[in-house]
Design a protein around this motif. Structure first.
Motif, mmCIF file in Angstrom:
data_model
loop_
_atom_site.group_PDB
_atom_site.id
_atom_site.type_symbol
_atom_site.label_atom_id
_atom_site.label_comp_id
_atom_site.label_asym_id
_atom_site.label_seq_id
_atom_site.Cartn_x
_atom_site.Cartn_y
_atom_site.Cartn_z
ATOM 1 N N MET A 1 0.828 -1.206 0.000
ATOM 2 C CA MET A 1 0.000 0.000 0.000
ATOM 3 C C MET A 1 0.862 1.256 0.000
ATOM 4 S SD MET A 1 -3.317 -0.826 2.402
ATOM 5 C CE MET A 1 -2.398 -1.486 3.777
ATOM 6 N N LEU A 2 1.960 1.239 0.739
ATOM 7 C CA LEU A 2 2.835 2.408 0.772
ATOM 8 C C LEU A 2 3.529 2.612 -0.571
ATOM 9 C CD1 LEU A 2 4.377 1.996 4.344
ATOM 10 C CD2 LEU A 2 2.691 3.702 3.605
ATOM 11 N N LEU A 3 3.931 1.501 -1.205
ATOM 12 C CA LEU A 3 4.602 1.629 -2.496
ATOM 13 C C LEU A 3 3.655 2.104 -3.596
ATOM 14 C CD1 LEU A 3 6.854 -1.580 -2.494
ATOM 15 C CD2 LEU A 3 7.611 0.795 -2.294
ATOM 16 N N LEU A 4 2.396 1.729 -3.486
ATOM 17 C CA LEU A 4 1.416 2.084 -4.510
ATOM 18 C C LEU A 4 0.656 3.359 -4.184
ATOM 19 C CD1 LEU A 4 -0.048 -1.477 -5.240
ATOM 20 C CD2 LEU A 4 1.653 -0.211 -6.578
ATOM 21 N N ASP A 5 1.014 3.984 -3.055
ATOM 22 C CA ASP A 5 0.330 5.215 -2.673
ATOM 23 C C ASP A 5 0.555 6.289 -3.751
ATOM 24 O OD1 ASP A 5 -1.093 7.053 -1.228
ATOM 25 O OD2 ASP A 5 0.622 7.642 0.024
ATOM 26 N N GLY A 6 -0.500 6.889 -4.211
ATOM 27 C CA GLY A 6 -0.434 7.896 -5.261
ATOM 28 C C GLY A 6 -0.651 7.341 -6.642
ATOM 29 N N GLN A 7 -0.458 6.035 -6.835
ATOM 30 C CA GLN A 7 -0.669 5.420 -8.143
ATOM 31 C C GLN A 7 -2.082 4.862 -8.290
ATOM 32 O OE1 GLN A 7 2.482 2.729 -9.298
ATOM 33 N NE2 GLN A 7 3.965 3.743 -7.935
ATOM 34 N N PHE A 8 -2.746 4.546 -7.158
ATOM 35 C CA PHE A 8 -4.113 4.048 -7.181
ATOM 36 C C PHE A 8 -4.971 4.954 -6.327
ATOM 37 C CE2 PHE A 8 -1.578 0.285 -8.101
ATOM 38 C CZ PHE A 8 -2.239 -0.239 -9.191
ATOM 39 N N ASP A 9 -6.258 4.936 -6.593
ATOM 40 C CA ASP A 9 -7.150 5.755 -5.774
ATOM 41 C C ASP A 9 -7.383 5.068 -4.433
ATOM 42 O OD1 ASP A 9 -8.898 3.669 -6.277
ATOM 43 O OD2 ASP A 9 -9.991 4.767 -7.843
ATOM 44 N N LEU A 10 -8.110 5.742 -3.553
ATOM 45 C CA LEU A 10 -8.301 5.291 -2.177
ATOM 46 C C LEU A 10 -9.077 3.981 -2.108
ATOM 47 C CD1 LEU A 10 -7.667 6.185 0.706
ATOM 48 C CD2 LEU A 10 -9.895 7.327 0.778
ATOM 49 N N SER A 11 -10.051 3.780 -2.980
ATOM 50 C CA SER A 11 -10.872 2.559 -2.934
ATOM 51 C C SER A 11 -10.049 1.317 -3.277
ATOM 52 C CB SER A 11 -12.054 2.683 -3.888
ATOM 53 O OG SER A 11 -11.595 2.881 -5.224
ATOM 54 N N ASN A 12 -9.096 1.432 -4.234
ATOM 55 C CA ASN A 12 -8.247 0.289 -4.572
ATOM 56 C C ASN A 12 -7.309 -0.072 -3.427
ATOM 57 O OD1 ASN A 12 -9.292 -0.189 -7.159
ATOM 58 N ND2 ASN A 12 -7.997 1.402 -8.058
ATOM 59 N N GLU A 13 -6.773 0.965 -2.764
ATOM 60 C CA GLU A 13 -5.913 0.699 -1.603
ATOM 61 C C GLU A 13 -6.730 0.061 -0.468
ATOM 62 O OE1 GLU A 13 -4.053 4.362 -0.658
ATOM 63 O OE2 GLU A 13 -2.481 4.115 -2.175
ATOM 64 N N ALA A 14 -7.995 0.464 -0.344
ATOM 65 C CA ALA A 14 -8.860 -0.156 0.674
ATOM 66 C C ALA A 14 -9.069 -1.643 0.368
ATOM 67 C CB ALA A 14 -10.193 0.571 0.733
ATOM 68 N N MET A 15 -9.232 -1.977 -0.917
ATOM 69 C CA MET A 15 -9.389 -3.386 -1.285
ATOM 70 C C MET A 15 -8.135 -4.186 -0.952
ATOM 71 S SD MET A 15 -12.422 -3.770 -2.308
ATOM 72 C CE MET A 15 -12.253 -5.397 -3.016
ATOM 73 N N LEU A 16 -6.950 -3.576 -1.145
ATOM 74 C CA LEU A 16 -5.694 -4.243 -0.797
ATOM 75 C C LEU A 16 -5.614 -4.499 0.704
ATOM 76 C CD1 LEU A 16 -3.041 -5.358 -1.875
ATOM 77 C CD2 LEU A 16 -2.065 -3.053 -1.676
ATOM 78 N N LEU A 17 -6.101 -3.524 1.504
ATOM 79 C CA LEU A 17 -6.131 -3.710 2.956
ATOM 80 C C LEU A 17 -7.059 -4.869 3.341
ATOM 81 C CD1 LEU A 17 -5.433 -2.721 5.821
ATOM 82 C CD2 LEU A 17 -7.412 -1.214 5.686
ATOM 83 N N MET A 18 -8.236 -4.941 2.711
ATOM 84 C CA MET A 18 -9.174 -6.022 3.022
ATOM 85 C C MET A 18 -8.592 -7.385 2.647
ATOM 86 S SD MET A 18 -12.718 -4.179 1.792
ATOM 87 C CE MET A 18 -13.656 -5.679 2.033
ATOM 88 N N LEU A 19 -7.883 -7.449 1.503
ATOM 89 C CA LEU A 19 -7.252 -8.707 1.111
ATOM 90 C C LEU A 19 -6.202 -9.141 2.128
ATOM 91 C CD1 LEU A 19 -6.758 -10.963 -0.956
ATOM 92 C CD2 LEU A 19 -5.176 -9.408 -2.141
ATOM 93 N N THR A 20 -5.412 -8.197 2.611
ATOM 94 C CA THR A 20 -4.397 -8.523 3.620
ATOM 95 C C THR A 20 -5.048 -9.056 4.891
ATOM 96 O OG1 THR A 20 -2.967 -6.791 2.724
ATOM 97 C CG2 THR A 20 -2.476 -7.607 4.940
#
Length: 534
Positions: free
Chosen positions: A39-58
């Motif tokens: 999530m930190l590496l992809l911060d700024g490259q994806f919107d907030l909803s995609n990062e939220a999905m990554l958090l849920m997967l983790t």
């Protein structure tokens, strides 16, 4: 003193302990570390909803190893950290109610639901694995009981199975007889049990019902006492540390009782078979005694009466008898005494061979010597002219009891001489047939009816007299019906078989087939005696 066996060691973990494997306890932490790094590496490259999905997967992946409360706590902390790190305004817990509050709340609820479902799935898998393990244990236990030869082996196997199922110290008390009592010195104890537990085991055996917490009998006890139940009888008991009143503990007790009941049934089957075997041996001995009594009471009377009559005539009227009469009476005494001796030998030999676990005095013997000795004795009795013998050259040594094989041939030759015409020859042969040495005696008498070819080997059966000529009837009347039964018993004691077959031109052939065996090192075949070919 009681027979006590040591407890069987077991390396199994307790049934209700589900610790993380040593090599996997760090996997949830590594999963969260990998997720946050992504999530930190992809911060700024994806919107907030995609990062939220990554958090849920983790969160879902990490919940595969953590218990439910830990997964829920980690998910809550992760949502708060996500709000602090990624939701504007960053590095604060302020939330735009219109833009981000629903997103964070949905993340939290979905994480909790998924974590709960994953935990529930893992618990279901653990329960299924536990059921499969118990089923496998029951199958293995059944195989063990099928192969175990005695109660001691059964007890050791049960102790191992119960220890593996509970992961705790187990003690057993096993009865070694269907009519035994738990306080008998023969009671077998496996594992360490204190005085109170031994009293509980004895009470459980006498009562035949489970005892301990949750069993409705002696619920204040701290241990479980499970009986080893057969069909209508209890043959032992097991004492185990109680496992509480949880659903899993109750299912465990049912599983343990199933193991104990299988043990009880196997013990009952084993002890019943042993009792039945003993009863059969006793019945066989009793039948042998009855046969001896029947032979003595029935077949000994005629020769004894003849001997007593002839001897009393010689004693009381010797001066009134001429030499020919005295000779005839003396010959009758000798003949009946010989017959009585043969009948006695056959009857006693039959009793010996019918006894269980009979031991033969075997040695390496030559077929030529055995036949030669039997022919010599027969010729001394005046039958030499009728006996013809042929021995195949190069016969191997026989592993046999010489006296018994000689008695078999004596009986067969005596029968052949008795039931065949006065001038007809009797043939004795020894040859190799299909991996056996065949010792056969053939006559040219009237033969035996097909319906009687098996009955003549039974005790006190003398053949079908109605189909015999007059000489055969007289011979049958003199016979005791023991000789052929002894011959078959001798053949079977050697692992061979005695067969009866009809000859093409009249008469019978009795064929004793003795299995071949490799001779002992250094054993040499003795030189053959002189025998007359047929």
């Amino acid at each position: 003193m009681d027979t006590t066996l040591p407890a069987a060691p077991s390396s199994s973990a307790p049934h209700n302990a589900l610790p993380l494997a040593q090599g996997r306890r760090w996997w949830p932490w590594l999963t969260w570390l990998a997720g946050w790094s992504a999530m930190l590496l992809l911060d700024g490259q994806f919107d907030l909803s995609n990062e939220a999905m990554l958090l849920m997967l983790t969160s879902v992946v990490a919940s595969l190893w953590w218990p439910g409360w830990a997964s829920a706590l980690a998910s809550t902390g992760a949502v708060l950290a996500f709000n602090w790190s990624f939701v504007p305004p960053r590095h604060t817990f302020d939330v735009d109610l219109q833009q981000h509050a629903l997103l964070l709340l949905a993340m939290l609820v979905v994480n909790w639901i998924i974590a709960g479902l994953v935990v529930r799935l893992r618990q279901t898998a653990d329960a299924a694995r536990l059921v499969a393990d118990r089923e496998a244990r029951l199958r293995a236990w059944s195989d063990t009981l099928r192969d175990a030869p005695d109660p001691a082996a059964h007890a050791s196997a049960l102790h191992t199975a119960l220890t593996e199922a509970t992961g705790a110290e187990v003690a057993l008390a096993v009865l070694q007889d269907l009519n035994a009592r738990p306080e008998d010195d023969t009671t077998l104890h496996v594992g360490q049990a204190n005085g109170e537990q031994r009293e509980g085991l004895a009470l459980c055996i006498r009562d035949g019902r489970p005892m301990g917490e949750g069993t409705a009998r002696y619920g204040d006890l701290h241990d479980w006492y499970l009986p080893l139940r057969g069909r209508g009888v209890t043959l032992g008991a097991a004492v185990l540390p109680e496992q509480g009143q949880t659903t899993d503990a109750l299912s465990l007790r049912a599983h343990l009782q199933a193991l104990c009941d299988q043990m009880g049934q196997a013990l009952q089957r084993s002890l019943t078979e042993r009792q039945a075997r003993t009863s059969r041996e006793q019945a066989q001995l009793q039948a042998t005694r009855n046969a001896l009594l029947a032979a003595i009471s029935h077949d000994y009377r005629t020769p004894l009466a003849t001997i007593m009559g002839a001897s009393s005539s010689l004693h009381d009227q010797a001066d009134k008898l001429d030499a020919a009469q005295r000779q005839r009476l003396a010959a009758g005494i000798v003949e009946e005494a010989t017959r009585l001796s043969r009948l006695t030998d056959n009857t006693l030999q039959l009793a010996r061979l019918d006894a269980p676990d009979v031991a033969l005095r075997r040695d390496w013997e030559s077929a030529e010597e055995i036949i030669g000795a039997v022919l010599g004795r027969a010729r001394r009795r005046g039958h030499g002219a009728r006996l013809k013998a042929w021995v195949e050259p190069g016969l191997p040594l026989l592993w046999c009891d010489t006296l018994l094989v000689s008695q078999l041939l004596d009986n067969l030759m005596d029968n052949a001489l008795k039931y065949s015409p006065a001038e007809a020859p009797v043939e004795v042969q020894a040859r190799l047939v299909e991996g056996h040495v065949s010792l056969s005696v053939s006559d040219r008498g009237p033969g035996i009816a097909l319906a009687w070819r098996e009955k003549v080997f039974d005790v006190f059966q003398r053949g079908d007299k109605t189909s015999s000529p007059e000489a055969g009837v007289e011979a049958a009347r003199q016979g005791a019906g023991v000789g052929l039964a002894v011959c078959r018993a001798i053949a079977r004691a050697h692992g061979g078989e005695l067969r009866l077959s009809a000859r093409p031109h009249g008469g019978c052939r009795f064929d004793f087939r003795l299995p071949l065996r490799e001779p002992a090192p250094g054993a040499e075949t003795p030189p053959p005696p002189e025998v007359t070919p047929p």
